[in-house]
Design a protein around this motif. Structure first.
Motif, PDB file in Angstrom:
ATOM      1  N   HIS A 125       0.832  -1.212   0.000  1.00  0.00           N
ATOM      2  CA  HIS A 125       0.000   0.000   0.000  1.00  0.00           C
ATOM      3  C   HIS A 125       0.862   1.257   0.000  1.00  0.00           C
ATOM      4  O   HIS A 125       0.557   2.222  -0.699  1.00  0.00           O
ATOM      5  N   GLU A 126       1.947   1.237   0.764  1.00  0.00           N
ATOM      6  CA  GLU A 126       2.838   2.403   0.824  1.00  0.00           C
ATOM      7  C   GLU A 126       3.496   2.661  -0.530  1.00  0.00           C
ATOM      8  O   GLU A 126       3.534   3.795  -1.008  1.00  0.00           O
ATOM      9  N   TYR A 127       4.019   1.605  -1.156  1.00  0.00           N
ATOM     10  CA  TYR A 127       4.658   1.778  -2.472  1.00  0.00           C
ATOM     11  C   TYR A 127       3.641   2.204  -3.527  1.00  0.00           C
ATOM     12  O   TYR A 127       3.950   3.009  -4.409  1.00  0.00           O
ATOM     13  N   THR A 128       2.439   1.685  -3.436  1.00  0.00           N
ATOM     14  CA  THR A 128       1.389   2.071  -4.390  1.00  0.00           C
ATOM     15  C   THR A 128       1.042   3.548  -4.211  1.00  0.00           C
ATOM     16  O   THR A 128       0.873   4.280  -5.180  1.00  0.00           O
ATOM     17  N   ARG A 132       1.766   6.830  -7.019  1.00  0.00           N
ATOM     18  CA  ARG A 132       0.831   7.840  -7.520  1.00  0.00           C
ATOM     19  C   ARG A 132       1.436   9.235  -7.516  1.00  0.00           C
ATOM     20  O   ARG A 132       0.926  10.133  -8.167  1.00  0.00           O
ATOM     21  N   THR A 133       2.536   9.436  -6.764  1.00  0.00           N
ATOM     22  CA  THR A 133       3.141  10.759  -6.646  1.00  0.00           C
ATOM     23  C   THR A 133       4.405  10.921  -7.483  1.00  0.00           C
ATOM     24  O   THR A 133       5.066  11.943  -7.382  1.00  0.00           O
ATOM     25  N   THR A 134       4.768   9.910  -8.295  1.00  0.00           N
ATOM     26  CA  THR A 134       6.044   9.973  -9.027  1.00  0.00           C
ATOM     27  C   THR A 134       6.049  10.986 -10.159  1.00  0.00           C
ATOM     28  O   THR A 134       7.107  11.432 -10.573  1.00  0.00           O
ATOM     29  N   GLY A 135       4.888  11.343 -10.659  1.00  0.00           N
ATOM     30  CA  GLY A 135       4.846  12.310 -11.753  1.00  0.00           C
ATOM     31  C   GLY A 135       5.596  11.797 -12.966  1.00  0.00           C
ATOM     32  O   GLY A 135       5.400  10.663 -13.403  1.00  0.00           O
ATOM     33  N   SER A 141       9.730   5.768 -10.894  1.00  0.00           N
ATOM     34  CA  SER A 141       8.541   4.994 -11.231  1.00  0.00           C
ATOM     35  C   SER A 141       8.902   3.539 -11.533  1.00  0.00           C
ATOM     36  O   SER A 141       8.203   2.614 -11.098  1.00  0.00           O
ATOM     37  N   LEU A 142       9.994   3.326 -12.255  1.00  0.00           N
ATOM     38  CA  LEU A 142      10.434   1.960 -12.570  1.00  0.00           C
ATOM     39  C   LEU A 142      10.857   1.208 -11.311  1.00  0.00           C
ATOM     40  O   LEU A 142      10.550   0.027 -11.148  1.00  0.00           O
ATOM     41  N   VAL A 143      11.557   1.901 -10.421  1.00  0.00           N
ATOM     42  CA  VAL A 143      11.973   1.272  -9.155  1.00  0.00           C
ATOM     43  C   VAL A 143      10.734   0.878  -8.354  1.00  0.00           C
ATOM     44  O   VAL A 143      10.639  -0.240  -7.841  1.00  0.00           O
ATOM     45  N   LEU A 144       9.774   1.778  -8.255  1.00  0.00           N
ATOM     46  CA  LEU A 144       8.547   1.475  -7.515  1.00  0.00           C
ATOM     47  C   LEU A 144       7.764   0.337  -8.164  1.00  0.00           C
ATOM     48  O   LEU A 144       7.215  -0.519  -7.464  1.00  0.00           O
ATOM     49  N   ASP A 145       7.712   0.313  -9.503  1.00  0.00           N
ATOM     50  CA  ASP A 145       7.055  -0.805 -10.196  1.00  0.00           C
ATOM     51  C   ASP A 145       7.677  -2.129  -9.762  1.00  0.00           C
ATOM     52  O   ASP A 145       6.970  -3.089  -9.465  1.00  0.00           O
TER      53      ASP A 145
END
Length: 191
Positions: A125-128, A132-135, A141-145
């Motif tokens: 949930h935290e990473y998701t 949403r805030t990566t812009g 964004s790739l790291v979070l994916d």
């Protein structure tokens, strides 16, 4: 993660001093893998020793800067085109913990799985939320994916572990009466 190759890749952009390398590495990976400045310095010194990086003059002359040699540029280019070999898997504390718990006396493996599932869901949930805030930050964004997909796979694996532990417990329970009957038959045959 190969810090060595990451630093070479950063130096493709131009000369940098060790603190800039640290900053750029952390910025471009979203701070997911923070580096110790000593680790950066030691790695750069090894790159110099190996002929992949050399020192260059700094504008102010106070801070040592580094740039790629031709050999270093070739090594960075080769890294981009070489697939990452998975070889021996990295040690994963959760996998080790569950493997040991499954064979340890007095450990409630199902409780362990439930607690981990809650923590993994919290992280997901935290990473998701962060995603949403990566812009327009493609690297972050790739790291979070990757982190999100890894947690989703972990949650599926935890479901699998739970089902397997339940099946194993059921099988042990079903075998006990059969084992006792076989033991009694063996004893009667010997009498």
């Amino acid at each position: 993660m190969s810090v060595r190759h990451g630093l070479l890749a950063l130096l493709v952009d131009g000369p940098m001093h060790t603190y800039q390398l640290k900053q750029q590495f952390e910025e471009r990976t979203g701070g997911t893998w923070p580096l110790n400045i000593g680790q950066v310095y030691t790695t750069v010194q090894r790159l110099v020793r190996d002929g992949l990086v050399e020192t260059c003059a700094d504008d102010g002359g106070e801070v040592e800067r580094f740039r790629l040699t031709a050999t270093g540029a070739d090594a960075a280019a080769a890294w981009w085109t070489t697939p990452v070999s998975r070889g021996t898997p990295a040690r994963d504390e959760l996998v080790i913990k569950l493997a040991l718990a499954a064979t340890a006396e007095g450990v409630d493996v199902l409780d362990l799985v439930q607690r981990q599932r809650r923590e993994s869901m919290r992280s997901l949930h935290e990473y998701t939320r962060l995603h949403r805030t990566t812009g327009d930050d493609l690297a972050w964004s790739l790291v979070l994916d990757h982190l999100i997909f890894t947690l989703e796979a972990e949650l599926r694996w935890l479901d699998h572990v739970e089902a397997k532990v339940v099946r194993a417990a059921r099988t042990r329970t079903e075998r006990r009466p059969a084992d006792r009957a076989a033991t009694e038959e063996t004893q009667e045959a010997r009498s």
